[in-house]
Design an enzyme around this catalytic site. Structure first.
Site, PDB file in Angstrom:
ATOM      1  N   LYS A   1      75.964 -25.914  19.281  1.00 65.57           N
ATOM      2  CA  LYS A   1      76.086 -27.063  20.187  1.00 65.57           C
ATOM      3  C   LYS A   1      76.815 -26.644  21.463  1.00 65.57           C
ATOM      4  CE  LYS A   1      76.451 -30.836  16.806  1.00 65.57           C
ATOM      5  NZ  LYS A   1      75.219 -31.528  17.187  1.00 65.57           N
TER       6      LYS A   1
ATOM      7  N   ARG B   1      70.072 -33.577   7.601  1.00 63.29           N
ATOM      8  CA  ARG B   1      68.890 -33.891   6.787  1.00 63.29           C
ATOM      9  C   ARG B   1      68.720 -32.884   5.655  1.00 63.29           C
ATOM     10  NH1 ARG B   1      65.283 -33.704  12.104  1.00 63.29           N
ATOM     11  NH2 ARG B   1      67.253 -34.562  12.806  1.00 63.29           N
TER      12      ARG B   1
ATOM     13  N   ASP C   1      71.123 -26.889  13.691  1.00 58.99           N
ATOM     14  CA  ASP C   1      71.907 -28.083  14.024  1.00 58.99           C
ATOM     15  C   ASP C   1      71.307 -29.351  13.410  1.00 58.99           C
ATOM     16  OD1 ASP C   1      73.957 -29.513  15.129  1.00 58.99           O
ATOM     17  OD2 ASP C   1      73.135 -29.525  17.169  1.00 58.99           O
TER      18      ASP C   1
ATOM     19  N   GLU D   1      71.202 -30.140  10.421  1.00 59.06           N
ATOM     20  CA  GLU D   1      71.698 -29.763   9.094  1.00 59.06           C
ATOM     21  C   GLU D   1      71.921 -30.966   8.187  1.00 59.06           C
ATOM     22  OE1 GLU D   1      73.635 -30.383  11.577  1.00 59.06           O
ATOM     23  OE2 GLU D   1      75.045 -31.716  10.556  1.00 59.06           O
TER      24      GLU D   1
ATOM     25  N   ASP E   1      81.428 -35.964  11.687  1.00 61.49           N
ATOM     26  CA  ASP E   1      80.122 -35.813  11.044  1.00 61.49           C
ATOM     27  C   ASP E   1      80.170 -36.050   9.531  1.00 61.49           C
ATOM     28  OD1 ASP E   1      77.466 -35.524  11.620  1.00 61.49           O
ATOM     29  OD2 ASP E   1      77.438 -33.347  11.423  1.00 61.49           O
TER      30      ASP E   1
ATOM     31  N   LYS F   1      76.509 -38.633   4.270  1.00 62.79           N
ATOM     32  CA  LYS F   1      76.517 -37.282   4.858  1.00 62.79           C
ATOM     33  C   LYS F   1      77.955 -36.808   5.054  1.00 62.79           C
ATOM     34  CE  LYS F   1      75.421 -34.753   9.153  1.00 62.79           C
ATOM     35  NZ  LYS F   1      74.714 -34.758  10.457  1.00 62.79           N
TER      36      LYS F   1
HETATM   37  N1  BES Z   1      75.801 -34.445  13.641  1.00 65.32           N
HETATM   38  C1  BES Z   1      74.733 -34.402  14.565  1.00 65.32           C
HETATM   39  C2  BES Z   1      74.365 -35.763  15.119  1.00 65.32           C
HETATM   40  C3  BES Z   1      75.411 -36.459  15.948  1.00 65.32           C
HETATM   41  C4  BES Z   1      75.305 -36.472  17.326  1.00 65.32           C
HETATM   42  C5  BES Z   1      76.425 -37.172  15.358  1.00 65.32           C
HETATM   43  C6  BES Z   1      76.242 -37.132  18.078  1.00 65.32           C
HETATM   44  C7  BES Z   1      77.371 -37.831  16.114  1.00 65.32           C
HETATM   45  C8  BES Z   1      77.277 -37.817  17.483  1.00 65.32           C
HETATM   46  C9  BES Z   1      73.501 -33.836  13.880  1.00 65.32           C
HETATM   47  O1  BES Z   1      73.740 -32.912  12.884  1.00 65.32           O
HETATM   48  C10 BES Z   1      72.706 -33.123  14.924  1.00 65.32           C
HETATM   49  O2  BES Z   1      73.198 -32.162  15.441  1.00 65.32           O
HETATM   50  N2  BES Z   1      71.518 -33.629  15.207  1.00 65.32           N
HETATM   51  C11 BES Z   1      70.689 -33.022  16.190  1.00 65.32           C
HETATM   52  C12 BES Z   1      69.287 -33.004  15.649  1.00 65.32           C
HETATM   53  C13 BES Z   1      68.354 -32.156  16.444  1.00 65.32           C
HETATM   54  C14 BES Z   1      68.763 -30.699  16.371  1.00 65.32           C
HETATM   55  C15 BES Z   1      66.960 -32.330  15.900  1.00 65.32           C
HETATM   56  C16 BES Z   1      70.769 -33.849  17.463  1.00 65.32           C
HETATM   57  O3  BES Z   1      70.900 -35.064  17.400  1.00 65.32           O
HETATM   58  O4  BES Z   1      70.746 -33.254  18.526  1.00 65.32           O
HETATM   59 ZN    ZN Z   2      75.554 -33.058  11.913  1.00 73.19          ZN
HETATM   60 MN    MN Z   3      74.000 -30.961  13.646  1.00 74.11          MN
END
Ligand code: BES
Ligand code: ZN
Ligand code: MN
Length: 496
Positions: free
Chosen positions: A275, A349, A345, A347, A286, A263
């Site tokens: 966020k 996947r 967010d 994104e 990321d 990713k």
């Molecule tokens: N990049 C984030 C996940 C992440 C969180 C990486 C903390 C490193 C540290 C990912 O894109 C994300 O935002 N995931 C969301 C998914 C949700 C919206 C279903 C999350 O984990 O809140």
């Molecule tokens: Zn992300």
């Molecule tokens: Mn995200």
């Protein structure tokens, strides 16, 4: 830093700091015992009276007063021999190397002890990795590095009777350690100085340096290639998305390729599902999966991996502008499946959907993706392991073994059919989020499962919680950890 092996007796070896390992649950042995004798029991006295327990990574300085060629020794605790693991050895040696640096010594020699279950090559490999990655600090943006007061260690010597075998381990360890550090440096770099095409250029440079095939698709090609999910994530930024493929095809390699996918979000604001600011602070991280894949690909020729390996990186920046996707938008992935983007967010996947579809078309023997996918994985596992999701038990077992050997642990989660329901769409095939606050990491994984045919062994590693740390650990200073590079290289090196 030069790391080498010598078969000289430790007490006769000229070095500015002689590091002598000590077990917590054993009598002094080897050179530590000999030195203790020469010093009239001083080492034993320090151990008994000065609170030195020889727990893993504990250190004490002893001045040798002429009893050894080195003027000072550092007793280095290895913890309990009865609980020995290669990872504990790495942690202890990394701490020992930092203690030498704190003593402002530019060189040291470490007596490699006999270790349960490790031969000299493996011990030297572990020690080399520990020294090289334990001493890493990211100072590219410190304009006055001297004020940090850090001595650069220029030379480390491993003292062992099996210097030949150790030299082989050192060579291997220097490659895996450098790969790890390359990944860290890419992740530590801030996002105003890295964007999708920057990663593409890094890939091109690596391809040129070590001789890999490299193809980069720009935003137009991404659209032409029907990668609607990657395109949708990328179009909210002034820095357009890229799709990167590195190809390692060693001469004489037969068999289907193994595909690594990483990713590559060079920054993740969350998009319109913005966020909160504290969650955004670390989002330069990321692209840790991408950094891992690029760094591992760099190392393959030097490690003489015998198989074809493809390294695939979908990369974009999740930002907000007038072209950014909205919650509720529907995009079509390369395999034809439609996705309702309920949360911009989620994104990672989306960009992986297209990358996994493409990877599946390459008729691979296996696909392994590495992604900072969900915050929820840290709720489940903390920072001690990455989440492992696989559609194939044999592949999962291989990855778990590689994780144990490399000390980059993974732990399995289920992808039962009931979970697969969580990401079924209402007006589209799929939606990009599951149930609110439930099984978030599994929802991400079962979403990805839709882009790999069942017949292809596939594993997804959620590295969101382990790719970056906020406080120093034995094997990594705060910041990027490079997690997964050594696991991937171990996996590929032990495939047969
Ligand atoms: N990049 C984030 C996940 C992440 C969180 C990486 C903390 C490193 C540290 C990912 O894109 C994300 O935002 N995931 C969301 C998914 C949700 C919206 C279903 C999350 O984990 O809140
Ligand atoms: Zn992300
Ligand atoms: Mn995200």
């Amino acid at each position: 830093m030069l790391i080498e092996a010598q078969s000289a007796p430790a007490l006769e070896f000229a070095t500015s700091c002689l590091v002598l390992p000590v077990w917590q649950d054993e009598e002094l042995a080897g050179s530590a015992a000999a030195l203790n004798e020469k010093l009239g029991g001083l080492a034993a006295a320090v151990i008994a009276e000065d609170g030195f327990k020889a727990a893993s990574g504990d250190t004490r300085v002893l001045y040798t007063q002429g009893a050894a060629a080195a003027s000072r020794t550092l007793l280095l605790g290895l913890g309990k021999k009865s609980k020995f693991t290669p990872q504990k050895l790495r942690q202890a040696i990394a701490k020992g190397a930092r203690a030498v640096r704190a003593l402002k010594r530019a060189d040291f020699a470490l007596e490699l002890p006999a270790l349960p279950g490790l031969d000299a090559t493996q011990a030297a490999l572990a020690a080399t990795e520990a020294i090289a990655i334990g001493l890493y600090t990211f100072s590219d943006f410190k304009t006055d590095e001297d004020t940090l007061g850090r001595t650069q260690i220029e030379r480390a010597t491993l003292l062992t009777e099996a210097a030949g075998a150790a030299t082989e381990g050192i060579r291997h360890g220097q490659i895996t350690a450098e790969a790890n550090l390359r990944a860290r440096t890419l992740v530590n770099r801030p996002s105003n100085l890295k964007w999708p095409d920057y990663l593409a250029n890094e890939a091109r440079k690596i391809a040129h340096e070590v001789g890999l095939g490299c193809e980069v698709w720009d935003e137009e090609r991404i659209q032409v290639e029907r990668m609607g999910a990657l395109y949708g994530v990328g179009m909210g930024s002034d820095k357009p998305p890229r799709f990167i493929v590195l190809d390692y095809s060693p001469a004489g390699a037969t068999g289907a390729p193994i595909v690594l996918v990483g990713k590559g979000m060079t920054f993740d604001t969350g998009g319109y599902s913005l966020k909160p600011s504290t969650s955004m602070e670390d989002m330069k991280d990321d692209m840790a999966g991408a950094a891992l894949v690029l760094a591992a690909m760099w190392a393959l020729p030097a490690l003489k991996i015998g198989r074809r390996v493809l390294g695939i990186v979908p990369t974009a920046e999740n930002m907000i502008n007038g072209h950014a996707q909205r919650p509720g938008d529907i995009v079509t992935a390369r395999n034809g499946k439609t996705i309702e983007v309920l949360n911009t967010d989620a994104e990672g996947r989306l960009i992986l959907a297209d990358a996994l579809s493409y990877a599946s078309e390459q008729k691979p023997a296996a696909i392994i993706d590495f992604a900072t996918l969900t915050g929820a994985i840290g709720v489940a596992l903390g920072q001690e392991a990455a989440g492992l999701f696989a559609n194939d038990d044999a592949l999962a077992a291989r990855i778990q073994s590689a994780g144990e050997r490399s000390g980059e642990r993974v732990w399995p989660f289920p992808m039962w059919d009931e979970y697969k329901e969580h990401v079924k769409g209402t007006i589209s095939d799929l939606k990009n989020i599951g149930q609110e606050r439930r099984a978030g990491s599994i929802a991400g994984a079962v979403f990805l499962d839709n882009f790999v045919p069942e017949s292809i062994p596939w594993a997804h590693l959620d590295i969101a919680a382990v790719s970056l740390i906020r406080e120093d650990r034995p094997l990594s200073a705060r910041g990027a950890t490079g997690f997964g590079v050594r696991l991937a290289l171990d996996l590929l090196g032990n495939w047969e």
